[in-house]
Design an enzyme around this catalytic site. Sequence first.
Site, PDB file in Angstrom:
ATOM      1  CB  SER A 147     -17.363 -49.465 -26.378  1.00  0.00           C
ATOM      2  OG  SER A 147     -17.934 -48.976 -25.198  1.00  0.00           O
ATOM      3  CG  ASP A 238     -24.017 -45.738 -28.314  1.00  0.00           C
ATOM      4  OD1 ASP A 238     -23.897 -45.370 -27.121  1.00  0.00           O
ATOM      5  OD2 ASP A 238     -23.144 -46.380 -28.916  1.00  0.00           O
ATOM      6  CG  HIS A 268     -22.679 -48.765 -26.437  1.00  0.00           C
ATOM      7  ND1 HIS A 268     -21.914 -47.860 -27.122  1.00  0.00           N
ATOM      8  CD2 HIS A 268     -21.839 -49.398 -25.585  1.00  0.00           C
ATOM      9  CE1 HIS A 268     -20.654 -47.938 -26.708  1.00  0.00           C
ATOM     10  NE2 HIS A 268     -20.582 -48.869 -25.778  1.00  0.00           N
TER      11      HIS A 268
END
Lengths: 300, 85
Positions: A147, A238, A268
């Site tokens: 991320s 995502d 995500h």
Amino acid sequence: MTLDVAAARLLKMLATAPNADGAAPAVRSRREALRGLSTLGADPLDARVTSQDMVQVGLSLRLYRSSEPKAGLIVFVHGGGWVAGDLETHDGVCRTLAAESGAAVIAVDYLRPPEHPFPAAVEGVTDVVDWARRTLRPDHLGLAGDSAGAHVALCALSLLRSRGSPAPDMVLLLCPIVEIEPARPSRTTFRQGYFIEPRQFDQDVADYRPTPDAALTLPSKADLSGHPPTLLHVAEYDPFRDEGLAYAARLEAAGVPVQTFVHSGMIHYFYALPRLIPYARTALAETGRQVRSAFAAPKS
Amino acid sequence: MDDGQQRMAPAEIAKGVIDQLLADKGRPPAGLDQDLGEAGLSSLDIVNLMLALEDALDIALPPDELTAANFRTAKSIETMLARVV
């Protein structure tokens, strides 16, 4: 593929929360929330791995070792929107990676915004990579990030290059944030209700304040020629999916070996929530084995 | 689950789970009609509560029941459990 049943349940549960669509919470609540979710989503500790906390180059680090002899080392940069996330939120992810890859893992508790805006996190991670190579002398050194941590890791690649430091031997990216501006379709399609709330993300970016300079190019603009071989994982549902795929295409165009994995039906951060999304166990174990293979291959 | 717990009504189990979550945060037990957010549970505590209820009652809550209204108070949770357990 449709959204995974367990992932859909989690999104539904999160959507019931009071203020789910309200203002971004204060920094402290933001950090507590990610810690809480990570705790909820974590499996029991992996007994195959031991960990040791230490302070090096002015940062708290956690070194994980599996019980096997290992040749490789992964420096892991946690996600959490730059502002949140720490050694605890990604403890389970690092343990599984260490157990399944056989490599040692060093998690970095980098300095976070808003107290420490860009490029503090990038400089810290770069220092840790340099320190690890110099001091621990691994046969293979990998740099991993998930991320927002992947964004930091990619910036660190740029800084390593400007400093004249050797690049890592491989890069592992999990649901990476590559671009700051929301230019790709998945940012729009999954804007609301897919784990990353837009106001939260905007606030995170405002706190992080990424500003490139001559020594530090942002990943969206970086020259990728000569970058290390890369393993790149994206989730189908995502917001950051398309920028991950576009980055993979840029790597390929630059002649960098890249293996891309699209996790169907996933959201995500799924890989960090095995208790809530059981597929995470399969996916992260497989990711660890990919690292093992990458480290076993002869260096190019 | 032991015999003692099996004899407990879902509503009692739910109240126990809620009050335990509040106690973990140093908060007093919630009144039946008290808003759980106001009682001190954060959004993630509510997710935690859903999971803890599923564990304690050995059920999977139907997705249609995962609504903010159902999890607003201990009373609304009891009403929902009466439908699904």
